[in-house]
Design an enzyme around this catalytic site. Structure first.
Site, PDB file in Angstrom:
ATOM      1  N   GLU A   1       1.778   5.677  -4.556  1.00 58.36           N
ATOM      2  CA  GLU A   1       2.144   4.259  -4.475  1.00 58.36           C
ATOM      3  C   GLU A   1       3.226   3.916  -5.484  1.00 58.36           C
ATOM      4  O   GLU A   1       4.117   3.100  -5.196  1.00 58.36           O
ATOM      5  CB  GLU A   1       0.903   3.392  -4.683  1.00 58.36           C
ATOM      6  CG  GLU A   1      -0.079   3.486  -3.527  1.00 58.36           C
ATOM      7  CD  GLU A   1      -1.311   2.621  -3.716  1.00 58.36           C
ATOM      8  OE1 GLU A   1      -1.902   2.206  -2.698  1.00 58.36           O
ATOM      9  OE2 GLU A   1      -1.701   2.366  -4.878  1.00 58.36           O
TER      10      GLU A   1
ATOM     11  N   ASP B   1       1.372  -0.597  -4.093  1.00 56.81           N
ATOM     12  CA  ASP B   1       0.220  -0.908  -3.249  1.00 56.81           C
ATOM     13  C   ASP B   1       0.551  -2.064  -2.302  1.00 56.81           C
ATOM     14  O   ASP B   1       0.223  -2.023  -1.108  1.00 56.81           O
ATOM     15  CB  ASP B   1      -0.981  -1.260  -4.132  1.00 56.81           C
ATOM     16  CG  ASP B   1      -2.201  -1.624  -3.318  1.00 56.81           C
ATOM     17  OD1 ASP B   1      -2.739  -0.748  -2.619  1.00 56.81           O
ATOM     18  OD2 ASP B   1      -2.633  -2.797  -3.378  1.00 56.81           O
TER      19      ASP B   1
END
Length: 245
Positions: free
Chosen positions: A129, A58
């Site tokens: 991610e 992220d």
């Protein structure tokens, strides 16, 4: 140590997506907590899920998008922030994950898979991610930026041009109400497969005529894709009508 089947699955995932990553890291990126918890409960193996890698990914995604927007576009700080949020949204990442077929390769617990976890937006986006984190840990930041650009370039361009739509159903309804004073309706055309591996085909209709179709592992995904195709078809028709006037 990966089993023969696990290694085969990870290798195929990396091959079809052109991913250069350490196979142990790629495997961990594809391991949902339901899978690792199930293994532990059955006394088979203790594995780390992809949650920590998702956290790292992220952060890498945010910085990669920020660098791309800073280097490639002349945008204000506020615009860059908005576009980064749009492109890094769960909706966009899950769409990209579907294109990468992450749902076919993510390791899920049996219960999670039966409940449709392989097509759940949150699982797909988080796994994307985590995969990005595997690329970063293997090859560094520049490789991560290249990976992000290769997977998200179309979405970045659309967002910069004000053309990125995150909810196609809502946008279609707004268009049809404004242009035709009518609301679209959705009908399931195909519903097949066992509960744990369903496949849907949905048609969207306007005044009794089909204007778009979409397919997916859930009705929700199929409806969004049908609405997207309807928007594209109707927008082309309106553009053509406007040009002929």
């Amino acid at each position: 140590m990966l089993s023969v089947e696990e290694e085969k699955q990870v290798n195929e995932f990396c091959r079809i997506n052109g991913i250069e990553a350490n196979r142990e890291l790629a495997f961990r990126a594809l391991c949902h907590s339901s899978f690792t918890n199930e293994l532990a409960q059955n006394g088979e193996r203790i594995l780390e899920s992809n949650e920590r890698m998702e956290f790292l990914g992220d952060a890498v995604l945010e910085l990669s998008l920020a660098k791309t927007l800073f280097d490639e576009y002349s945008l204000s700080e506020g615009d860059m922030s908005k576009i980064r949020a749009m492109v890094g949204s769960e909706k966009v990442l899950s769409d990209v994950a579907r294109f990468m077929r992450i749902g076919d390769f993510v390791f899920l617990g049996k219960g999670e898979r039966q409940m449709g976890g392989s097509d759940r937006d949150s699982i797909l986006a988080d796994t994307f991610e985590a995969v990005l984190a595997a690329v970063f840990l293997t090859s560094g930041f520049e490789a991560s930026v290249s990976f992000v650009q290769s997977k998200l370039c179309d979405y970045i361009d659309q967002a910069v041009n004000g053309e990125l739509i995150l909810d196609y159903k809502t946008s279609l309804q707004e268009l049809t109400q404004a242009r035709f004073s009518s609301r679209p309706s959705y009908e399931t055309i195909l519903d097949e497969g066992p509960p744990q591996d369903k496949w849907f085909k949905v048609g969207v209709f306007l005044d009794g005529k089909i204007v778009g179709e979409g397919e997916g592992r859930t009705k929700k995904a199929a409806e969004q894709l049908a609405a997207k195709h309807a928007l594209e078809a109707l927008s082309k028709g309106l553009d053509k009508a406007g040009a002929e006037k």
